[in-house]
Design an enzyme around this catalytic site. Structure first.
Site, PDB file in Angstrom:
ATOM      1  N   THR A 132      25.304  45.070 -13.364  1.00 28.61           N
ATOM      2  CA  THR A 132      24.347  45.456 -12.335  1.00 28.61           C
ATOM      3  C   THR A 132      23.521  44.239 -11.899  1.00 28.61           C
ATOM      4  O   THR A 132      23.200  44.092 -10.715  1.00 28.61           O
ATOM      5  CB  THR A 132      23.418  46.581 -12.833  1.00 28.61           C
ATOM      6  OG1 THR A 132      24.212  47.636 -13.382  1.00 28.61           O
ATOM      7  CG2 THR A 132      22.572  47.149 -11.716  1.00 28.61           C
ATOM      8  N   GLY A 133      23.212  43.377 -12.842  1.00 29.55           N
ATOM      9  CA  GLY A 133      22.464  42.156 -12.516  1.00 29.55           C
ATOM     10  C   GLY A 133      23.182  41.315 -11.465  1.00 29.55           C
ATOM     11  O   GLY A 133      22.552  40.743 -10.568  1.00 29.55           O
TER      12      GLY A 133
ATOM     13  N   GLU B 217      29.520  44.285 -25.817  1.00 29.95           N
ATOM     14  CA  GLU B 217      28.229  44.801 -26.244  1.00 29.95           C
ATOM     15  C   GLU B 217      28.351  46.318 -26.359  1.00 29.95           C
ATOM     16  O   GLU B 217      28.505  47.003 -25.355  1.00 29.95           O
ATOM     17  CB  GLU B 217      27.177  44.439 -25.187  1.00 29.95           C
ATOM     18  CG  GLU B 217      25.821  45.027 -25.461  1.00 29.95           C
ATOM     19  CD  GLU B 217      24.823  44.840 -24.314  1.00 29.95           C
ATOM     20  OE1 GLU B 217      25.197  45.011 -23.137  1.00 29.95           O
ATOM     21  OE2 GLU B 217      23.662  44.526 -24.612  1.00 29.95           O
TER      22      GLU B 217
ATOM     23  N   GLU C 165      17.126  39.986 -16.608  1.00 34.40           N
ATOM     24  CA  GLU C 165      17.233  40.104 -18.074  1.00 34.40           C
ATOM     25  C   GLU C 165      18.413  41.015 -18.354  1.00 34.40           C
ATOM     26  O   GLU C 165      18.346  42.220 -18.108  1.00 34.40           O
ATOM     27  CB  GLU C 165      15.950  40.717 -18.661  1.00 34.40           C
ATOM     28  CG  GLU C 165      14.716  39.860 -18.499  1.00 34.40           C
ATOM     29  CD  GLU C 165      14.729  38.635 -19.403  1.00 34.40           C
ATOM     30  OE1 GLU C 165      15.643  38.497 -20.246  1.00 34.40           O
ATOM     31  OE2 GLU C 165      13.835  37.802 -19.245  1.00 34.40           O
TER      32      GLU C 165
ATOM     33  N   GLY D  29      18.609  45.080 -17.213  1.00 34.85           N
ATOM     34  CA  GLY D  29      19.722  46.030 -17.294  1.00 34.85           C
ATOM     35  C   GLY D  29      20.994  45.297 -17.664  1.00 34.85           C
ATOM     36  O   GLY D  29      20.953  44.219 -18.262  1.00 34.85           O
ATOM     37  N   SER D  30      22.114  45.865 -17.265  1.00 36.56           N
ATOM     38  CA  SER D  30      23.397  45.289 -17.665  1.00 36.56           C
ATOM     39  C   SER D  30      23.753  44.068 -16.812  1.00 36.56           C
ATOM     40  O   SER D  30      23.258  43.904 -15.694  1.00 36.56           O
ATOM     41  CB  SER D  30      24.490  46.349 -17.525  1.00 36.56           C
ATOM     42  OG  SER D  30      24.579  46.748 -16.173  1.00 36.56           O
TER      43      SER D  30
ATOM     44  N   LYS E 236      10.556  50.823 -10.380  1.00 39.03           N
ATOM     45  CA  LYS E 236      11.620  51.837 -10.342  1.00 39.03           C
ATOM     46  C   LYS E 236      12.220  51.995 -11.733  1.00 39.03           C
ATOM     47  O   LYS E 236      12.993  51.166 -12.187  1.00 39.03           O
ATOM     48  CB  LYS E 236      12.729  51.419  -9.372  1.00 39.03           C
ATOM     49  CG  LYS E 236      13.716  52.553  -9.127  1.00 39.03           C
ATOM     50  CD  LYS E 236      15.110  52.088  -8.739  1.00 39.03           C
ATOM     51  CE  LYS E 236      15.986  51.791  -9.918  1.00 39.03           C
ATOM     52  NZ  LYS E 236      16.351  52.957 -10.757  1.00 39.03           N
TER      53      LYS E 236
ATOM     54  N   CYS F 136      18.693  45.178 -26.184  1.00 41.31           N
ATOM     55  CA  CYS F 136      19.452  44.047 -25.641  1.00 41.31           C
ATOM     56  C   CYS F 136      19.588  42.944 -26.683  1.00 41.31           C
ATOM     57  O   CYS F 136      20.628  42.314 -26.802  1.00 41.31           O
ATOM     58  CB  CYS F 136      18.771  43.517 -24.391  1.00 41.31           C
ATOM     59  SG  CYS F 136      17.055  43.075 -24.664  1.00 41.31           S
TER      60      CYS F 136
HETATM   61  P1  NAD Z   1      21.914  49.395 -15.857  1.00 37.99           P
HETATM   62  O1  NAD Z   1      22.270  48.049 -15.374  1.00 37.99           O
HETATM   63  O2  NAD Z   1      22.900  50.476 -15.737  1.00 37.99           O
HETATM   64  O3  NAD Z   1      20.598  49.940 -15.118  1.00 37.99           O
HETATM   65  C1  NAD Z   1      19.377  49.240 -15.141  1.00 37.99           C
HETATM   66  C2  NAD Z   1      18.525  49.678 -13.960  1.00 37.99           C
HETATM   67  O4  NAD Z   1      19.134  49.243 -12.747  1.00 37.99           O
HETATM   68  C3  NAD Z   1      18.312  51.166 -13.808  1.00 37.99           C
HETATM   69  O5  NAD Z   1      16.989  51.393 -13.379  1.00 37.99           O
HETATM   70  C4  NAD Z   1      19.313  51.530 -12.743  1.00 37.99           C
HETATM   71  O6  NAD Z   1      18.955  52.698 -12.043  1.00 37.99           O
HETATM   72  C5  NAD Z   1      19.253  50.332 -11.830  1.00 37.99           C
HETATM   73  N1  NAD Z   1      20.446  50.083 -11.005  1.00 37.99           N
HETATM   74  C6  NAD Z   1      21.710  50.539 -11.192  1.00 37.99           C
HETATM   75  N2  NAD Z   1      22.531  50.053 -10.244  1.00 37.99           N
HETATM   76  C7  NAD Z   1      21.768  49.282  -9.428  1.00 37.99           C
HETATM   77  C8  NAD Z   1      22.052  48.483  -8.276  1.00 37.99           C
HETATM   78  N3  NAD Z   1      23.285  48.399  -7.766  1.00 37.99           N
HETATM   79  N4  NAD Z   1      21.036  47.810  -7.724  1.00 37.99           N
HETATM   80  C9  NAD Z   1      19.797  47.850  -8.231  1.00 37.99           C
HETATM   81  N5  NAD Z   1      19.472  48.587  -9.318  1.00 37.99           N
HETATM   82  C10 NAD Z   1      20.443  49.294  -9.914  1.00 37.99           C
HETATM   83  O7  NAD Z   1      21.456  49.175 -17.371  1.00 37.99           O
HETATM   84  P2  NAD Z   1      21.071  50.281 -18.456  1.00 37.99           P
HETATM   85  O8  NAD Z   1      22.333  50.996 -18.846  1.00 37.99           O
HETATM   86  O9  NAD Z   1      19.908  51.061 -17.980  1.00 37.99           O
HETATM   87  O10 NAD Z   1      20.584  49.360 -19.668  1.00 37.99           O
HETATM   88  C11 NAD Z   1      21.462  48.851 -20.638  1.00 37.99           C
HETATM   89  C12 NAD Z   1      21.751  47.385 -20.405  1.00 37.99           C
HETATM   90  O11 NAD Z   1      20.551  46.672 -20.217  1.00 37.99           O
HETATM   91  C13 NAD Z   1      22.420  46.702 -21.574  1.00 37.99           C
HETATM   92  O12 NAD Z   1      23.435  45.842 -21.120  1.00 37.99           O
HETATM   93  C14 NAD Z   1      21.325  45.886 -22.213  1.00 37.99           C
HETATM   94  O13 NAD Z   1      21.759  44.782 -22.982  1.00 37.99           O
HETATM   95  C15 NAD Z   1      20.527  45.509 -21.033  1.00 37.99           C
HETATM   96  N6  NAD Z   1      19.154  45.179 -21.423  1.00 37.99           N
HETATM   97  C16 NAD Z   1      18.714  43.885 -21.326  1.00 37.99           C
HETATM   98  C17 NAD Z   1      17.444  43.539 -21.718  1.00 37.99           C
HETATM   99  C18 NAD Z   1      16.922  42.114 -21.651  1.00 37.99           C
HETATM  100  O14 NAD Z   1      15.716  41.914 -21.720  1.00 37.99           O
HETATM  101  N7  NAD Z   1      17.752  41.117 -21.500  1.00 37.99           N
HETATM  102  C19 NAD Z   1      16.598  44.537 -22.206  1.00 37.99           C
HETATM  103  C20 NAD Z   1      17.072  45.842 -22.288  1.00 37.99           C
HETATM  104  C21 NAD Z   1      18.348  46.146 -21.868  1.00 37.99           C
END
Ligand code: NAD
Length: 476
Positions: free
Chosen positions: A226-227, A376, A244, A222-223, A171, A278
């Site tokens: 959300t994680g 961040e 991650e 992701g963030s 996804k 990230c």
């Molecule tokens: P985000 O958390 O907003 O979204 C990430 C993904 O999760 C998207 O596909 C989104 O549609 C999905 N999502 C949103 N809400 C959800 C839920 N409740 N349940 C399941 N899935 C959901 O993050 P973003 O804005 O797309 O990315 C930026 C963030 O990601 C930054 O904080 C960055 O540091 C982090 N990041 C981390 C790494 C790593 O490897 N550690 C790599 C890249 C980005």
């Protein structure tokens, strides 16, 4: 662009449309790049059923055949690098050369992961008993990717999951789904139906996926916020999770650093991909002896950087990927202004008409407890910070809820490694950043994540361990 308007999801090896679609916006022009299907819950249910049907057969496929499948994926991505790169620049914004590099990296990782194995390990072999540790697939994996490196970060999950004998539902982020949908399409004849599914959708699709009882594991990038939601929702059927998450990575510059020749490396540590990485440098700590020289050199370097649309010749930095993120970063800039902080760089926005463009912004020695240091930014905004002693800077670097990565910069690499060993984070670089190996685990300490990707540990995250006890002789 008509060329890209026809995107389908991949479910059970077929192209599938949804009743609804949503527009994907080019962050450089704010025009529609293409429409992505907006998956309904029925599409997810279909994908899960298909993935469950396909999984036993895929798991029974010899390991060597699954390795060959990854090599075939790699070759397919190589063949489509230019096309996929173009689409990636359109939906993500990054310079075209970097977009092609991302697709190329995804191809290289597939070939590298294909060399891995998860062999049985002999624990004991005595007269009485033989004990073997073996690794078995989990079942169906849900892979959730963000918008900053949509291809690479999505495929990092897909490869080890498939190699281990799982089937996958990918996804992508609703901001950048098109390249992933296209990859689903070009791999349809490479993998058996149901083994690799790609679904695009709005804000409900992620939660549906993490709650679904037919999914055994979620691998999420992701963030941190959300994680945490993913982890809560995974509890219902005790899904395995790999998370991650965000980072606030420090770079520590020692006094012997070669400022004149290496300032560009420090600059791009923070500003590559417009700071949307990230593991980008998000706090730049410079020793007081060279602080003023670094400040001038960074300011002069930043002034030379070309910001603009990713397809324009010579552009080094594209726009911020989406409007909400653009506004978030600008709000942080505004906060700095209200606190009377000094910027090294002046003009904030380029291409003032359309597009989410922002020039690199560097803040001169803001207070350690200010938002620009603690949070961040995930954009082209960097605090430059002055330190005096190693003990002090190590304490400041470690004083964060995050612990993703860090870098130490010095002409004396042994000294740099010594400082690095004191940092609380998953990855430590000396005299470089951003480098990731398919054979070294990558993951966050503290609130930067849970579990790792890459390396044998990364592969094991897609497997359950099973201990097999074989009693050799029954005592009368
Ligand atoms: P985000 O958390 O907003 O979204 C990430 C993904 O999760 C998207 O596909 C989104 O549609 C999905 N999502 C949103 N809400 C959800 C839920 N409740 N349940 C399941 N899935 C959901 O993050 P973003 O804005 O797309 O990315 C930026 C963030 O990601 C930054 O904080 C960055 O540091 C982090 N990041 C981390 C790494 C790593 O490897 N550690 C790599 C890249 C980005």
């Amino acid at each position: 662009m008509d060329m890209f308007s026809d995107f389908t999801m991949t479910i059970d090896g077929r192209g599938v449309q949804a009743d609804n679609a949503f527009a994907v916006i080019d962050p450089a022009t704010e025009e529609v790049v293409g429409e992505a299907p907006d998956a309904a819950i029925e599409h997810l249910n279909d994908a899960v059923s298909s993935a469950r049907r396909a999984q036993p057969g895929w798991a029974a496929t010899p390991w060597a055949d699954r390795q060959a499948a990854l090599r075939a994926i790699s070759a397919r991505l190589v063949d489509h690098t230019v096309e996929l790169g173009r689409l990636l620049t359109q939906e993500q914004g990054k310079p075209f050369a970097e977009a092609q590099f991302e697709v190329g990296s995804a191809a290289r990782f597939a070939a590298a992961v294909a060399t891995q194995t998860a062999d049985d390990v002999l624990v004991e072999d005595s007269e009485l008993r033989r004990i073997v540790k073996r690794y078995v697939p989990l079942g169906v994996v849900g892979a959730i990717a963000p918008w900053n490196f949509p291809v690479l970060l999505g495929m990092w999950k897909v490869y080890p999951a498939l190699l281990a004998g799982n089937t996958v539902i990918l996804k992508p982020s609703p901001f950048t789904p098109l390249t992933s949908l296209k990859i689903g399409e070009i791999l349809r004849d490479v993998l058996p139906a149901g083994v690799f599914n790609v679904l695009s959708g709005g804000d409900s699709l992620g939660p549906w996926l993490t709650e679904h009882s037919g999914i055994d594991k979620v691998s999420f990038t992701g963030s941190t916020r959300t994680g945490q939601a993913v982890m809560r929702s995974a509890a219902a059927n005790l899904k395995r999770v790999t998370l991650e998450l965000g980072g606030n990575d420090p770079a520590i510059v020692l006094p012997d650093f070669d400022v004149e020749n290496r300032i560009g490396e420090l600059f791009w540590a923070a500003f590559r991909n417009a700071g949307q990485i990230c593991m980008a440098t998000k706090r730049l700590y410079v020793h007081t002896d060279i602080y003023d020289r670094v400040r001038v050199a960074l300011r002069d370097y930043a002034a030379t950087v070309r910001v603009g649309p990713g397809f324009e010749q010579g552009v080094q930095m594209g726009p911020i990927q989406n409007r909400a993120q653009f506004q978030r970063v600008r709000a942080l800039v505004e906060d700095c202004r209200q606190e009377n902080m000094r910027f090294l760089t002046g003009e904030e926005v380029e291409h003032s008409g359309t597009g989410f463009f922002m020039r690199p912004m560097i803040v001169d020695n803001p207070p350690e407890d200010s938002r620009v240091v603690r949070e961040e930014a995930f954009g082209p905004l960097l605090p430059l910070l002055r330190y005096e002693t190693i003990d002090e800077v190590v304490a400041r670097a470690n004083d964060s809820a995050y612990g993703l990565a860090a870098s130490i910069w010095s002409e004396d690499s042994a000294k740099a490694a010594e400082v690095g060993a004191r940092l609380q984070c998953g990855t430590v670089w000396t005299n470089e950043v951003h480098f990731i190996s398919p054979f070294a685990p990558f993951g966050g300490h503290k609130q930067s994540g849970l579990g790792v990707e890459n390396g044998v540990e990364g592969l094991h995250e897609y497997m359950n361990v099973q201990s097999v006890f074989e009693r050799k002789r029954v005592i009368a």
